[in-house]
Design a protein around this motif. Structure first.
Motif, PDB file in Angstrom:
ATOM      1  N   VAL A 115      35.375  48.732  36.277  1.00 24.34           N
ATOM      2  CA  VAL A 115      34.308  48.881  37.278  1.00 24.34           C
ATOM      3  C   VAL A 115      33.254  49.866  36.786  1.00 24.34           C
TER       4      VAL A 115
ATOM      5  N   GLN B  52      29.388  48.718  36.388  1.00 25.18           N
ATOM      6  CA  GLN B  52      28.472  49.098  37.466  1.00 25.18           C
ATOM      7  C   GLN B  52      28.057  50.558  37.303  1.00 25.18           C
TER       8      GLN B  52
ATOM      9  N   LEU C 226      28.193  54.433  39.865  1.00 23.63           N
ATOM     10  CA  LEU C 226      29.342  54.620  40.750  1.00 23.63           C
ATOM     11  C   LEU C 226      30.059  55.913  40.380  1.00 23.63           C
TER      12      LEU C 226
ATOM     13  N   GLU D 279      34.623  56.064  43.904  1.00 26.10           N
ATOM     14  CA  GLU D 279      34.232  54.721  44.338  1.00 26.10           C
ATOM     15  C   GLU D 279      34.871  53.655  43.442  1.00 26.10           C
ATOM     16  N   ALA D 280      34.920  53.924  42.140  1.00 29.15           N
ATOM     17  CA  ALA D 280      35.551  52.982  41.217  1.00 29.15           C
ATOM     18  C   ALA D 280      37.044  52.846  41.509  1.00 29.15           C
TER      19      ALA D 280
ATOM     20  N   GLN E  61      38.478  53.332  44.432  1.00 28.41           N
ATOM     21  CA  GLN E  61      38.607  52.588  45.688  1.00 28.41           C
ATOM     22  C   GLN E  61      38.468  51.090  45.446  1.00 28.41           C
ATOM     23  N   LYS E  62      37.468  50.718  44.658  1.00 26.09           N
ATOM     24  CA  LYS E  62      37.286  49.297  44.348  1.00 26.09           C
ATOM     25  C   LYS E  62      38.480  48.758  43.568  1.00 26.09           C
TER      26      LYS E  62
ATOM     27  N   ARG F 280      41.319  48.091  45.961  1.00 27.33           N
ATOM     28  CA  ARG F 280      41.126  46.864  46.745  1.00 27.33           C
ATOM     29  C   ARG F 280      41.394  45.614  45.913  1.00 27.33           C
ATOM     30  N   THR F 281      41.156  45.698  44.615  1.00 27.53           N
ATOM     31  CA  THR F 281      41.337  44.554  43.719  1.00 27.53           C
ATOM     32  C   THR F 281      42.785  44.398  43.271  1.00 27.53           C
TER      33      THR F 281
ATOM     34  N   ALA G 295      37.880  41.716  39.648  1.00 24.08           N
ATOM     35  CA  ALA G 295      37.372  43.041  40.017  1.00 24.08           C
ATOM     36  C   ALA G 295      35.951  42.990  40.568  1.00 24.08           C
TER      37      ALA G 295
ATOM     38  N   ASP H 233      34.888  38.077  44.740  1.00 24.53           N
ATOM     39  CA  ASP H 233      35.946  37.843  45.724  1.00 24.53           C
ATOM     40  C   ASP H 233      36.688  36.544  45.439  1.00 24.53           C
TER      41      ASP H 233
END
Length: 195
Positions: free
Chosen positions: A15, A19, A22, A26-27, A29-30, A33-34, A104, A107
């Motif tokens: 991530v 991106q 970030l 935040e990375a 957290q992402k 979620r993945t 990652a 969706d």
């Protein structure tokens, strides 16, 4: 636990590599979620390996190979089977290298990610295979050389047990650095293929 933490770290690196701007939080957290979809992809991959390993083991035993000793004593046909299976597995890994970044960054379901990334890497399949084979070989040499050098120097200066510890730490450090570079490369490859 170590596997999960390592996987979350790898996802966070993907991530961060993809991106800009970030934060690490935040990375992470992402990545968290993945994680369930990536774990499902890993489970599917492991199941495929088991499906390959069972008949391969049976064929090796039928060919006269002795798998009960270390290292296994392979017959000529058994060695050929192992070589073919290894090439097929590495080819598949090269074709599916960008599945985790797709999970990652989008969706997509695991099935869609596997299908789409397998199709997307088709024009580059031979190059990806050659690159992965070369990178694997180079990594093996680099890690082995680092471990040998660190262990030998430390054993000369101190005790053999401290030399083994130094070799393990050096090999682990080099492996970790190579893993970071590999994850960044895969993120960049996914970005290039997605354009």
């Amino acid at each position: 636990l170590t596997f999960f933490l390592s996987l979350v770290g790898q996802l966070a690196i993907l991530v961060l590599a993809q991106q800009n701007g970030l934060s690490v939080a935040e990375a992470l957290q992402k990545a968290g979620r993945t994680l369930p979809r990536v774990l499902l992809a890993y489970i599917i991959g492991f199941a495929c390996l088991v499906v390959i390993a069972i008949p391969l083991t049976m064929a090796l035993q039928a060919s006269g190979s002795n798998l009960t000793v270390m290292p296994p004593k392979l017959s000529g046909f058994g060695a050929l089977l192992v070589l073919v299976a290894s090439v097929a597995i590495m080819w598949s890994v090269a074709r599916l290298a960008t599945v985790v970044p797709r999970l990652a960054f989008t969706d997509s379901s695991v099935g869609d990610a596997i299908r789409q990334e397998f199709a997307k890497t088709k024009p580059l399949a031979a190059k990806l295979f050659a690159l992965m084979a070369l990178a694997s070989f180079a990594s093996l040499i680099l890690v082995s050389a680092t471990a040998s050098a660190a262990g030998a120097v430390t054993a000369l200066v101190s005790t053999p047990s401290l030399g083994r510890l130094a070799a393990a730490v050096a090999a682990g450090s080099v492996s970790a650095i190579l893993a970071v570079y590999f994850n960044v490369y895969i993120a960049r490859l996914y970005a290039a293929l997605s354009k």
